[in-house]
Design an enzyme around this catalytic site. Structure first.
Site, PDB file in Angstrom:
ATOM      1  N   VAL A 128       0.822  -1.227   0.000  1.00 56.09           N
ATOM      2  CA  VAL A 128       0.000   0.000   0.000  1.00 56.09           C
ATOM      3  C   VAL A 128       0.853   1.274   0.000  1.00 56.09           C
ATOM      4  O   VAL A 128       0.332   2.357  -0.256  1.00 56.09           O
ATOM      5  CB  VAL A 128      -1.010   0.056   1.178  1.00 56.09           C
ATOM      6  CG1 VAL A 128      -2.031  -1.063   1.083  1.00 56.09           C
ATOM      7  CG2 VAL A 128      -0.310   0.062   2.529  1.00 56.09           C
ATOM      8  N   ASN A 150      -6.869  -0.597   6.645  1.00 57.88           N
ATOM      9  CA  ASN A 150      -6.479  -1.273   7.890  1.00 57.88           C
ATOM     10  C   ASN A 150      -4.976  -1.578   7.959  1.00 57.88           C
ATOM     11  O   ASN A 150      -4.399  -1.586   9.048  1.00 57.88           O
ATOM     12  CB  ASN A 150      -7.289  -2.581   7.999  1.00 57.88           C
ATOM     13  CG  ASN A 150      -6.701  -3.539   9.008  1.00 57.88           C
ATOM     14  OD1 ASN A 150      -6.894  -3.385  10.212  1.00 57.88           O
ATOM     15  ND2 ASN A 150      -5.947  -4.536   8.542  1.00 57.88           N
ATOM     16  N   TYR A 191       4.687   6.298  14.589  1.00 61.28           N
ATOM     17  CA  TYR A 191       3.360   5.666  14.646  1.00 61.28           C
ATOM     18  C   TYR A 191       2.297   6.674  15.098  1.00 61.28           C
ATOM     19  O   TYR A 191       1.250   6.820  14.470  1.00 61.28           O
ATOM     20  CB  TYR A 191       3.410   4.473  15.605  1.00 61.28           C
ATOM     21  CG  TYR A 191       2.136   3.653  15.655  1.00 61.28           C
ATOM     22  CD1 TYR A 191       1.826   2.761  14.638  1.00 61.28           C
ATOM     23  CD2 TYR A 191       1.251   3.759  16.731  1.00 61.28           C
ATOM     24  CE1 TYR A 191       0.658   1.993  14.685  1.00 61.28           C
ATOM     25  CE2 TYR A 191       0.094   3.002  16.788  1.00 61.28           C
ATOM     26  CZ  TYR A 191      -0.204   2.112  15.759  1.00 61.28           C
ATOM     27  OH  TYR A 191      -1.358   1.365  15.815  1.00 61.28           O
TER      28      TYR A 191
HETATM   29  P1  NAD Z   1      -1.345  -7.228  11.954  1.00 66.97           P
HETATM   30  O1  NAD Z   1       0.136  -7.144  11.985  1.00 66.97           O
HETATM   31  O2  NAD Z   1      -1.993  -8.550  12.119  1.00 66.97           O
HETATM   32  O3  NAD Z   1      -1.919  -6.588  10.608  1.00 66.97           O
HETATM   33  C1  NAD Z   1      -1.277  -5.613   9.858  1.00 66.97           C
HETATM   34  C2  NAD Z   1      -1.540  -5.890   8.397  1.00 66.97           C
HETATM   35  O4  NAD Z   1      -0.937  -4.864   7.610  1.00 66.97           O
HETATM   36  C3  NAD Z   1      -0.930  -7.224   7.942  1.00 66.97           C
HETATM   37  O5  NAD Z   1      -1.905  -7.957   7.232  1.00 66.97           O
HETATM   38  C4  NAD Z   1       0.208  -6.808   7.026  1.00 66.97           C
HETATM   39  O6  NAD Z   1       0.439  -7.709   5.966  1.00 66.97           O
HETATM   40  C5  NAD Z   1      -0.318  -5.473   6.495  1.00 66.97           C
HETATM   41  N1  NAD Z   1       0.780  -4.646   5.974  1.00 66.97           N
HETATM   42  C6  NAD Z   1       1.928  -4.299   6.617  1.00 66.97           C
HETATM   43  N2  NAD Z   1       2.712  -3.590   5.778  1.00 66.97           N
HETATM   44  C7  NAD Z   1       2.040  -3.483   4.603  1.00 66.97           C
HETATM   45  C8  NAD Z   1       2.333  -2.868   3.363  1.00 66.97           C
HETATM   46  N3  NAD Z   1       3.479  -2.217   3.116  1.00 66.97           N
HETATM   47  N4  NAD Z   1       1.407  -2.959   2.371  1.00 66.97           N
HETATM   48  C9  NAD Z   1       0.258  -3.629   2.572  1.00 66.97           C
HETATM   49  N5  NAD Z   1      -0.080  -4.234   3.734  1.00 66.97           N
HETATM   50  C10 NAD Z   1       0.820  -4.162   4.726  1.00 66.97           C
HETATM   51  O7  NAD Z   1      -1.823  -6.214  13.079  1.00 66.97           O
HETATM   52  P2  NAD Z   1      -3.278  -5.656  13.455  1.00 66.97           P
HETATM   53  O8  NAD Z   1      -3.278  -5.456  14.909  1.00 66.97           O
HETATM   54  O9  NAD Z   1      -4.348  -6.485  12.844  1.00 66.97           O
HETATM   55  O10 NAD Z   1      -3.225  -4.193  12.787  1.00 66.97           O
HETATM   56  C11 NAD Z   1      -4.193  -3.722  11.867  1.00 66.97           C
HETATM   57  C12 NAD Z   1      -4.331  -2.215  11.997  1.00 66.97           C
HETATM   58  O11 NAD Z   1      -4.872  -1.900  13.281  1.00 66.97           O
HETATM   59  C13 NAD Z   1      -3.016  -1.448  11.900  1.00 66.97           C
HETATM   60  O12 NAD Z   1      -3.224  -0.266  11.150  1.00 66.97           O
HETATM   61  C14 NAD Z   1      -2.711  -1.086  13.334  1.00 66.97           C
HETATM   62  O13 NAD Z   1      -1.931   0.083  13.468  1.00 66.97           O
HETATM   63  C15 NAD Z   1      -4.117  -0.893  13.873  1.00 66.97           C
HETATM   64  N6  NAD Z   1      -4.214  -0.995  15.334  1.00 66.97           N
HETATM   65  C16 NAD Z   1      -4.045  -2.187  15.957  1.00 66.97           C
HETATM   66  C17 NAD Z   1      -4.160  -2.241  17.341  1.00 66.97           C
HETATM   67  C18 NAD Z   1      -4.019  -3.540  18.108  1.00 66.97           C
HETATM   68  O14 NAD Z   1      -4.010  -3.476  19.343  1.00 66.97           O
HETATM   69  N7  NAD Z   1      -3.925  -4.683  17.473  1.00 66.97           N
HETATM   70  C19 NAD Z   1      -4.427  -1.088  18.066  1.00 66.97           C
HETATM   71  C20 NAD Z   1      -4.581   0.104  17.388  1.00 66.97           C
HETATM   72  C21 NAD Z   1      -4.476   0.151  16.015  1.00 66.97           C
END
Ligand code: NAD
Length: 273
Positions: free
Chosen positions: A79, A105, A171
């Site tokens: 992305v 996401n 971040y």
């Molecule tokens: P995760 O690591 O399981 O998911 C992250 C996803 O982003 C993965 O599928 C990965 O392949 C994809 N990704 C990473 N780099 C990429 C790139 N260059 N191009 C395309 N895709 C890419 O973690 P998650 O917790 O499911 O995170 C999802 C979102 O939620 C993120 O934006 C994260 O910042 C946000 N978030 C998560 C939490 C939490 O506690 N888990 C809290 C706040 C925000």
């Protein structure tokens, strides 16, 4: 009671219905994205499952949806690269049709590095994936949604759009920037039937924070930062996304829905003091 000539039935439930909609969830080969994709498919949307490096779980999710009454297809790409985003959207157009729903996401939290002792390349990478990525995807989405006169974009931010987090300046800056992108874009596209909202998760159990919940000491410390006595589950977020992309939130735009079990409620004050 009849209203406007229509017969209303009470007590039959209120459903989230996304039949006829095409949805792209970026980063849906794991964690939150995977659960969001499942919920949107359950609600009837055709889902574009997107992965960056892990194709196998994306294929497995699409197979599961296709075998169980839904419709899904898999698309790969980075992305943070404009040309890859353009080609993802063109492929979705030909395989599923132009999208009605975009969930930005995909994201990373990056390395914990203090400003000055850090590597600028790491900062740039977090900003590229977490801020430029949603921008690139949104501009492709908006072009298509304007033609339809409708659409919804959900940007997954974080409680760190509000809360500073030492060691993670990139971040926090990306997520706060994404929040302002949501508001500004929402204003820009409000005449075209398009809504743009942010969803800010708190601590949700996924691979991104396994180092914290996988260790009893850090897990115990994390719970002191949440008002409700548990970490969030991916379904807590997916249900809220399903609400935001549906007509159940038809007058909601340019704002953030926080899904954090009360992490922003200053839980240290829970017992007075
Ligand atoms: P995760 O690591 O399981 O998911 C992250 C996803 O982003 C993965 O599928 C990965 O392949 C994809 N990704 C990473 N780099 C990429 C790139 N260059 N191009 C395309 N895709 C890419 O973690 P998650 O917790 O499911 O995170 C999802 C979102 O939620 C993120 O934006 C994260 O910042 C946000 N978030 C998560 C939490 C939490 O506690 N888990 C809290 C706040 C925000």
């Amino acid at each position: 009671m009849p209203t406007d000539g229509k017969i209303e039935t009470y007590g039959s439930g209120i459903a989230i219905d996304l039949k006829g909609k095409v949805a792209l969830v970026t980063g849906s080969s794991s964690g939150l994205g995977m659960e969001i994709a499942k919920y949107l498919a359950k609600a009837g949307a055709k889902v574009a499952i997107h992965y960056h490096s892990e194709k196998q779980p994306a294929d497995a999710l699409a197979d599961d949806i296709n075998k169980n009454g839904g419709k899904a297809a898999v698309f790969g790409g980075d992305v943070s690269k404009l040309n890859e985003v353009t080609s993802i959207f063109n492929s979705i157009d030909s395989q599923l049709g132009p999208i009605d729903i975009l969930v930005n996401n995909a994201g990373i939290d990056g390395k914990r590095e203090l400003c000055g002792d850090d590597n600028p390349a790491d900062w740039e990478r977090v900003i590229s994936i977490n801020l430029l990525g949603p921008y690139y995807c949104s501009r492709e989405a908006v072009k298509r949604m304007k033609k339809k006169g409708s659409g919804v974009i959900v940007n997954i931010t974080s409680v760190h759009e509000f809360l500073p987090w030492s060691g993670y300046t990139a971040y926090c800056s990306a997520k706060a920037g994404l929040s302002m992108f949501t508001k500004t874009l929402a204003q820009e596209v409000s005449d075209f039937g398009i809504r743009v909202v942010s969803l800010a998760p708190g601590a949700i159990k996924t691979p991104i924070n396994k180092d914290v919940w996988g260790n009893p000491e850090t897990y115990k410390d994390l719970l002191t930062k949440i008002a409700m006595p548990r970490m969030g589950e991916t379904s807590d977020v997916a249900k809220a996304v399903a609400f935001l992309v549906s007509d159940m939130s038809s007058y909601v735009t340019g704002t953030t829905l926080v899904v954090d079990g009360g992490m922003l409620l200053y839980p240290a004050f829970k017992h007075g003091g």
